[in-house]
Design a protein around this motif. Structure first.
Motif, short mmCIF file in Angstrom:
data_model
loop_
_atom_site.label_atom_id
_atom_site.label_comp_id
_atom_site.label_asym_id
_atom_site.label_seq_id
_atom_site.Cartn_x
_atom_site.Cartn_y
_atom_site.Cartn_z
N LYS A 191 40.18 42.81 44.26
CA LYS A 191 41.68 42.47 44.77
C LYS A 191 41.68 41.21 45.32
CE LYS A 191 43.32 47.37 44.98
NZ LYS A 191 43.72 48.41 45.61
N THR A 192 40.48 41.23 46.37
CA THR A 192 40.60 39.61 47.17
C THR A 192 40.49 38.63 45.96
OG1 THR A 192 39.68 41.02 49.00
CG2 THR A 192 39.65 38.64 49.13
N ASN B 3 43.38 37.57 44.18
CA ASN B 3 44.39 37.04 45.16
C ASN B 3 44.02 35.63 45.42
OD1 ASN B 3 46.17 39.24 45.14
ND2 ASN B 3 45.00 39.90 46.87
N LYS C 202 44.98 33.76 42.21
CA LYS C 202 46.43 33.36 42.21
C LYS C 202 47.05 32.57 42.94
CE LYS C 202 47.59 38.33 41.07
NZ LYS C 202 48.42 39.80 41.42
N TRP D 282 50.86 33.35 35.35
CA TRP D 282 50.44 32.69 36.79
C TRP D 282 50.80 31.39 36.86
CZ3 TRP D 282 50.66 36.71 39.55
CH2 TRP D 282 50.13 37.98 39.10
N ASP E 136 44.16 40.74 35.11
CA ASP E 136 43.18 40.98 36.15
C ASP E 136 41.70 40.50 35.66
OD1 ASP E 136 44.87 42.11 37.94
OD2 ASP E 136 44.51 44.08 37.47
#
Length: 160
Positions: free
Chosen positions: A13-14, A17, A20, A113, A139
């Motif tokens: 998840k990190t 991010n 992103k 994105w 993802d």
């Protein structure tokens, strides 16, 4: 769920991010590149137009005012070209990582994105995927970009 899987999920998840945020900056850099290219073209056109307007009489400062204007335009063009090169060099690794993705993942990254013009439902329809599958592919694409930038070849691709 065991601890290892939970930690990996949190790390991923990190990482997603981080990518992103880099893609958001990349979007802004692409807009700046277009602006700089346009400014360079406009200034070159101005330089061509003003080339024949110079007077042979010099002013007290040593150069004619037309020469000074041309020199200022040349300086602006050089500064813009330098900034253009800096932005392209800073984003070279990210562009390489995006281009290393397969077509579907690249499409998702581009439209979700970078451009931000499609949502996952529209992307799923165009790629003939469900919304959840499109999110999973997104993802995976973001993790692949992260792996290319920071894990696989960090010194060769992204020297941070």
């Amino acid at each position: 769920m065991d601890i290892y899987k939970k930690r990996e999920r949190n790390k991923n998840k990190t990482r997603v991010n981080i990518v992103k945020a880099r893609l958001k900056n990349y979007r802004e850099d692409l807009a700046m590149l277009d602006l700089l290219k346009e400014r360079i073209a406009i200034n070159r056109d101005k330089m061509d137009l003003q080339g024949g307007w110079s007077s042979s009489e010099t002013v007290q400062g040593g150069g004619s005012s037309q020469e000074d204007k041309l020199n200022k335009l040349i300086d602006k063009i050089r500064a813009d070209e330098l900034n253009l090169q800096r932005i392209e060099l800073e984003n070279r690794a990210l562009r390489y990582a995006i281009n290393s993705l397969d077509d579907d993942m690249r499409y998702i990254v581009n439209h979700k994105w970078i451009r931000g013009d499609l949502n996952m439902i529209d992307i799923g329809v165009r790629l003939k995927l469900s919304k959840s599958t499109a999110w999973r592919k997104s993802d995976d694409a973001l993790l692949n970009i992260y792996n290319t930038l920071y894990i696989l070849t960090p010194d060769e691709v992204d020297p941070r």
